[in-house]
Design an enzyme around this catalytic site. Sequence first.
Site, mmCIF file in Angstrom:
data_model
loop_
_atom_site.group_PDB
_atom_site.id
_atom_site.type_symbol
_atom_site.label_atom_id
_atom_site.label_comp_id
_atom_site.label_asym_id
_atom_site.label_seq_id
_atom_site.Cartn_x
_atom_site.Cartn_y
_atom_site.Cartn_z
ATOM 1 N N MET A 1 0.846 -1.197 0.000
ATOM 2 C CA MET A 1 0.000 0.000 0.000
ATOM 3 C C MET A 1 0.876 1.241 0.000
ATOM 4 O O MET A 1 1.640 1.466 0.952
ATOM 5 C CB MET A 1 -0.905 0.031 1.243
ATOM 6 C CG MET A 1 -2.092 -0.889 1.176
ATOM 7 S SD MET A 1 -3.120 -0.729 2.652
ATOM 8 C CE MET A 1 -2.298 -1.837 3.776
ATOM 9 N N GLN B 1 8.024 -4.546 -3.192
ATOM 10 C CA GLN B 1 7.202 -4.433 -4.412
ATOM 11 C C GLN B 1 7.667 -3.260 -5.265
ATOM 12 O O GLN B 1 7.827 -2.151 -4.763
ATOM 13 C CB GLN B 1 5.721 -4.232 -4.111
ATOM 14 C CG GLN B 1 4.925 -4.330 -5.426
ATOM 15 C CD GLN B 1 3.484 -3.869 -5.354
ATOM 16 O OE1 GLN B 1 3.213 -2.733 -4.994
ATOM 17 N NE2 GLN B 1 2.564 -4.757 -5.698
ATOM 18 N N CYS C 1 -2.056 -2.030 -10.179
ATOM 19 C CA CYS C 1 -2.444 -0.683 -9.765
ATOM 20 C C CYS C 1 -3.004 0.099 -10.950
ATOM 21 O O CYS C 1 -2.317 0.300 -11.955
ATOM 22 C CB CYS C 1 -1.252 0.049 -9.169
ATOM 23 S SG CYS C 1 -1.720 1.661 -8.549
ATOM 24 N N HIS D 1 -5.750 -9.909 -6.954
ATOM 25 C CA HIS D 1 -6.760 -8.974 -6.451
ATOM 26 C C HIS D 1 -8.007 -9.191 -7.306
ATOM 27 O O HIS D 1 -7.989 -8.907 -8.504
ATOM 28 C CB HIS D 1 -6.214 -7.530 -6.568
ATOM 29 C CG HIS D 1 -7.207 -6.494 -6.165
ATOM 30 N ND1 HIS D 1 -7.006 -5.153 -6.370
ATOM 31 C CD2 HIS D 1 -8.416 -6.596 -5.562
ATOM 32 C CE1 HIS D 1 -8.054 -4.478 -5.923
ATOM 33 N NE2 HIS D 1 -8.915 -5.333 -5.426
ATOM 34 N N ARG E 1 -6.889 -2.920 3.077
ATOM 35 C CA ARG E 1 -7.612 -1.948 3.901
ATOM 36 C C ARG E 1 -7.944 -2.447 5.304
ATOM 37 O O ARG E 1 -7.841 -1.670 6.273
ATOM 38 C CB ARG E 1 -8.890 -1.509 3.169
ATOM 39 C CG ARG E 1 -8.590 -0.597 2.004
ATOM 40 C CD ARG E 1 -9.770 -0.479 1.091
ATOM 41 N NE ARG E 1 -10.106 -1.772 0.491
ATOM 42 C CZ ARG E 1 -11.198 -2.025 -0.205
ATOM 43 N NH1 ARG E 1 -12.102 -1.082 -0.354
ATOM 44 N NH2 ARG E 1 -11.401 -3.214 -0.733
HETATM 45 C C1 FNR Z 1 -3.400 0.008 -2.395
HETATM 46 N N1 FNR Z 1 -3.172 -1.028 -3.305
HETATM 47 C C2 FNR Z 1 -1.899 -1.199 -3.836
HETATM 48 N N2 FNR Z 1 -1.613 -2.310 -4.595
HETATM 49 C C3 FNR Z 1 -0.352 -2.553 -5.007
HETATM 50 O O1 FNR Z 1 -0.107 -3.573 -5.658
HETATM 51 N N3 FNR Z 1 0.650 -1.668 -4.709
HETATM 52 C C4 FNR Z 1 0.443 -0.538 -3.981
HETATM 53 O O2 FNR Z 1 1.372 0.213 -3.683
HETATM 54 C C5 FNR Z 1 -0.890 -0.264 -3.556
HETATM 55 N N4 FNR Z 1 -1.199 0.879 -2.836
HETATM 56 C C6 FNR Z 1 -2.400 0.976 -2.170
HETATM 57 C C7 FNR Z 1 -2.607 1.999 -1.241
HETATM 58 C C8 FNR Z 1 -3.772 2.048 -0.502
HETATM 59 C C9 FNR Z 1 -3.957 3.115 0.530
HETATM 60 C C10 FNR Z 1 -4.778 1.072 -0.714
HETATM 61 C C11 FNR Z 1 -6.060 1.090 0.087
HETATM 62 C C12 FNR Z 1 -4.597 0.084 -1.662
HETATM 63 C C13 FNR Z 1 -4.192 -2.077 -3.521
HETATM 64 C C14 FNR Z 1 -4.157 -3.090 -2.392
HETATM 65 O O3 FNR Z 1 -2.904 -3.740 -2.283
HETATM 66 C C15 FNR Z 1 -5.249 -4.159 -2.577
HETATM 67 O O4 FNR Z 1 -5.039 -4.823 -3.788
HETATM 68 C C16 FNR Z 1 -6.676 -3.580 -2.579
HETATM 69 O O5 FNR Z 1 -6.838 -2.582 -1.582
HETATM 70 C C17 FNR Z 1 -7.701 -4.688 -2.339
HETATM 71 O O6 FNR Z 1 -7.444 -5.360 -1.120
HETATM 72 P P1 FNR Z 1 -8.340 -5.102 0.196
HETATM 73 O O7 FNR Z 1 -8.225 -3.638 0.535
HETATM 74 O O8 FNR Z 1 -9.749 -5.434 -0.170
HETATM 75 O O9 FNR Z 1 -7.761 -6.000 1.234
#
Ligand code: FNR
Length: 338
Positions: free
Chosen positions: A17, A85, A114, A181, A241
């Site tokens: 994230m 990552q 992303c 995802h 999240r």
């Molecule tokens: C993300 N997500 C994300 N994915 C990724 O591959 N690299 C990243 O840097 C980020 N950054 C990021 C920041 C924030 C604040 C959020 C909320 C999400 C996506 C995340 O890893 C994930 O795939 C999704 O949020 C879905 O999973 P959850 O939230 O349902 O558990």
Amino acid sequence: MAAGRLTFRNITALAPMVRVGTLPMRLLALDYGADVVYCEELIDIKMAQCRRTVNEVLDTVDFVAPDDRVMFRTCRKEKDRVVFQMGTADPDRALAVARLVEKDVAAIDVNMGCPKEYSTKGGMGAALLSNPDKIEAILRKLVSGVSVPVTCKIRILPTLEETVALAQRIEKVGVAAIAVHGRFKDERPRHPVHCDYIQAVAQAVSIPVIANGGSLDLVKTYEDIEEFRRATGAASVMLARAAMWNASVFSSQGLLPVERVMEEYLKYAIRYDNHAFNTKYCLCQMLRDKVESPLGKQVQAAQTNAEISEALGLQEFYRQTEEKLQTRREAVQSSSPP
Ligand code: FNR
């Protein structure tokens, strides 16, 4: 999980994230029971300019940009658990960055999910999903070029067949695991997750599949993690999240009050000299709808880790930790050559 080469079967992971997945959050998630922690996505071009330095005061390894910003800070405690990552669209640059960090991390992951513009411009993130040749070239280069496991994180494609075909192609390259995802590229985080797509991938490949996307509607507690795993037939689960809101979701002892989690988070932020804006951002995410409460307003108004500590009543911890760090700074300075 025993130390050694990281495996991705039967684990729970803190998802990558941006801004959230810095060192304090990763250490907190490990304390609560996460097996594996992903750092925030770091862009290959920026990382390639960084120099690796050992920070003797903090006892960390820092990757520092030419403007002296710390892009990635890590420490021994997470060395066997942290996945680096990156955002990349270039096999050679990806390998250069992977080699720069490989001694200090447990695995390398490529972001292929992303949908944000900062990622897709230049062909990174979800843009890679429509370029499987590029995916293969990047992963092949990484798998043969570094000694740690390589993984990737994808979103699902418009049909089950396409999604499965992509996952099988990725598996053939020799990655150690694939995080899925369960949302389409154009879906927003509020949309329901497609467990059936994750399940189809899990059935079609033999490497571990890490199910992701369950935070909003499915995973609120520790028990829900196992439910999500079963619903997707995946080997493992990755939470974004749910962990950002309350990292104790990883704890088999049950959820802790968020105020307690915020305190524990702040202690790591102070101990590892985390940038105050980053600390504040993460605490505000934890406050969620309480961000306009008196405590939320105090946190928002704070400009330094010292002020944030005051808001959370951790002044004494801040003072003692700063004192220890200052003693170390002086010791390091006096032992370094003039
Ligand atoms: C993300 N997500 C994300 N994915 C990724 O591959 N690299 C990243 O840097 C980020 N950054 C990021 C920041 C924030 C604040 C959020 C909320 C999400 C996506 C995340 O890893 C994930 O795939 C999704 O949020 C879905 O999973 P959850 O939230 O349902 O558990």
